[in-house]
Write a protein that holds these residues in place. Sequence first.
Motif, mmCIF file in Angstrom:
data_model
loop_
_atom_site.group_PDB
_atom_site.id
_atom_site.type_symbol
_atom_site.label_atom_id
_atom_site.label_comp_id
_atom_site.label_asym_id
_atom_site.label_seq_id
_atom_site.Cartn_x
_atom_site.Cartn_y
_atom_site.Cartn_z
ATOM 1 N N ARG A 97 0.815 -1.213 0.000
ATOM 2 C CA ARG A 97 0.000 0.000 0.000
ATOM 3 C C ARG A 97 0.850 1.264 0.000
ATOM 4 N N PHE A 98 1.952 1.252 0.743
ATOM 5 C CA PHE A 98 2.828 2.423 0.847
ATOM 6 C C PHE A 98 4.249 2.022 0.454
ATOM 7 N N CYS A 99 4.797 2.695 -0.534
ATOM 8 C CA CYS A 99 6.136 2.378 -1.016
ATOM 9 C C CYS A 99 7.023 3.614 -0.946
ATOM 10 N N VAL A 100 8.257 3.421 -0.475
ATOM 11 C CA VAL A 100 9.241 4.493 -0.385
ATOM 12 C C VAL A 100 10.438 4.099 -1.242
ATOM 13 N N PHE A 101 10.637 4.810 -2.349
ATOM 14 C CA PHE A 101 11.729 4.504 -3.262
ATOM 15 C C PHE A 101 12.758 5.650 -3.216
ATOM 16 N N GLY A 104 15.068 8.025 -13.455
ATOM 17 C CA GLY A 104 13.804 7.828 -14.157
ATOM 18 C C GLY A 104 12.619 7.657 -13.230
ATOM 19 N N LYS A 105 12.713 8.167 -12.014
ATOM 20 C CA LYS A 105 11.639 7.950 -11.039
ATOM 21 C C LYS A 105 10.349 8.674 -11.401
ATOM 22 N N THR A 106 10.449 9.865 -11.994
ATOM 23 C CA THR A 106 9.229 10.610 -12.347
ATOM 24 C C THR A 106 8.466 9.914 -13.463
ATOM 25 N N VAL A 107 9.179 9.448 -14.473
ATOM 26 C CA VAL A 107 8.524 8.718 -15.571
ATOM 27 C C VAL A 107 7.863 7.449 -15.047
ATOM 28 N N GLY A 154 -6.779 4.088 -0.144
ATOM 29 C CA GLY A 154 -5.837 4.639 -1.105
ATOM 30 C C GLY A 154 -4.390 4.252 -0.826
ATOM 31 N N ARG A 155 -3.551 4.391 -1.842
ATOM 32 C CA ARG A 155 -2.143 4.026 -1.760
ATOM 33 C C ARG A 155 -1.272 5.255 -1.985
ATOM 34 N N CYS A 156 0.009 5.130 -1.628
ATOM 35 C CA CYS A 156 0.911 6.268 -1.809
ATOM 36 C C CYS A 156 2.316 5.780 -2.151
ATOM 37 N N LEU A 157 2.935 6.479 -3.073
ATOM 38 C CA LEU A 157 4.325 6.244 -3.450
ATOM 39 C C LEU A 157 5.137 7.484 -3.097
ATOM 40 N N PHE A 158 6.215 7.300 -2.361
ATOM 41 C CA PHE A 158 7.123 8.382 -2.005
ATOM 42 C C PHE A 158 8.419 8.190 -2.783
ATOM 43 N N ILE A 159 8.848 9.200 -3.517
ATOM 44 C CA ILE A 159 10.076 9.091 -4.290
ATOM 45 C C ILE A 159 10.935 10.335 -4.065
ATOM 46 N N GLY A 160 12.243 10.181 -4.234
ATOM 47 C CA GLY A 160 13.134 11.323 -4.088
ATOM 48 C C GLY A 160 14.559 10.889 -3.821
ATOM 49 N N THR A 161 15.397 11.873 -3.548
ATOM 50 C CA THR A 161 16.782 11.636 -3.145
ATOM 51 C C THR A 161 16.974 12.213 -1.745
ATOM 52 N N PRO A 162 17.911 11.683 -0.980
ATOM 53 C CA PRO A 162 18.088 12.116 0.413
ATOM 54 C C PRO A 162 18.570 13.554 0.541
ATOM 55 N N GLN A 163 18.162 14.181 1.645
ATOM 56 C CA GLN A 163 18.688 15.496 2.021
ATOM 57 C C GLN A 163 18.816 15.557 3.536
ATOM 58 N N GLY A 164 19.429 14.540 4.117
ATOM 59 C CA GLY A 164 19.613 14.527 5.560
ATOM 60 C C GLY A 164 18.354 14.081 6.286
ATOM 61 N N PRO A 165 18.245 14.426 7.585
ATOM 62 C CA PRO A 165 17.099 13.999 8.390
ATOM 63 C C PRO A 165 15.862 14.841 8.105
ATOM 64 N N ASN A 166 14.805 14.210 7.676
ATOM 65 C CA ASN A 166 13.554 14.904 7.393
ATOM 66 C C ASN A 166 12.461 13.852 7.202
ATOM 67 N N LEU A 167 11.311 14.267 6.687
ATOM 68 C CA LEU A 167 10.189 13.354 6.490
ATOM 69 C C LEU A 167 10.573 12.150 5.629
#
Length: 442
Positions: free
Chosen positions: A26-30, A37-40, A152-165
């Motif tokens: 249901r919830f994925c963190v990539f 190519g994460k946005t595509v 509902g489901r959620c996908l979280f994508i991004g690159t690290p920027q230290g300690p945060n959400l």
Amino acid sequence: MMKPREITIQYTPRFPELHEALEKFRFCVFVMHRRAGKTVMAINHLIKQALLCDKPFGHFAFIAPFRTQAKSIAWEYAKHYTAALPRTVNESELSIVLPSCNGSAKIRLFGADNPDALRGLYYDFVVMDEVAQCKAEVWSEVIRPSLADRDGRCLFIGTPQGPNLFRDLFSLAQKEENTDWFAASYPIGKTNVLDSEEVERIKAELGPDAFAREFLCDFNVAAATTLIPLALIQEAMGRECPEHIWKDSPLIVGVDVARYGDDSSVITLRQGLVVHPQLTYKGLSLTDLCGRVVSLFHEKKPDVLFVDAIGVGAGLVDRLRELGIPVVEALASARAIKMEKFVNRRVEMYTELADWIKAGGKLPDDPSLAEELAAQEYTFTSTGKMLLLKKDKVKEKIGRSPDKSDSLALCWFNAAPITTEEYQAGLKFHTEADTAYEPLEY
């Protein structure tokens, strides 16, 4: 009756296993490196889920930190990959309506900088892009509740920027007991998306820290503008400091006074190389807080008491003085002692704190304090003076007021720093300079 026709979308997944995970969890963190190519990938999964939606009036969202950012990085992709489908495109709303298994479904782009635009809606699937730059409350207060009624489901994508959400969500997804969650990390060595020679050029141009963040997906490397790196904070929290090293040092107390309903009043006690576990009070009246400070003063007999005097803190200063308690009125906005280097006393205090940590200081093991300290970023004015990120901006980053770190920094409001040499690497023995230190002498 119209015959169904086969439509081919010109998309070939680079990482099919990620789409499989999105179907299963249901919830994925990539966590993915730049240009992976994460946005595509995310846009095409949104399109597929919209087409297969079996609920009426399906609603899908792609959220970037800013609406303009969402438009620039995802809108053309969304239109390109839906071009072969029957659709309705709304340029002003940044939405595309597609046919679904139960009527129609809408894909819409948003910016996390305007949470009110997201409220009151429901979602079947949400993509949060560049999560590290999004306000924490967008997830906890807006998106998560909006997924509840339709599973509902959620996908979280991004690159690290230290300690945060983003770091917190990645850690959450890695825990075995969270069976609805899935985490995956794709550093450059795992994808082979970029030519090896180009990777070497990027590495040389960015430097080791930026490369580790942007391409090795390392959460422990601080942003370039971070005043105190998380790794350094964690090292300070893991240190051992025997009592004989600090017991004869002056006792300095910093009091940060809560200004708003969700803020906390925090009292910090520092002795030489050691900061003791902080005292935190939420929902305490000014009268009650005054009583706690008076009691602590008589019990501990500190050498100096610094009290945050901004806003309601001024009332605490006045009351303590009425009771005969010697208190130093501390204003973070006051002129810096080293005016040629710092804009105000706030950035100066935090810089002295950073130097103290580097010199071997021992911090209490407190994850929330670590997060607050690591969220402090700096910049420079046109005249070359150092300036710290405003407190309200820090609050936006971590979802709460940095009361613990501000209380800690107050312990350096007017205190002459002890140098690295005087500490003798901090932990080996108690130096003469430490015992002779006068907290009000600068």
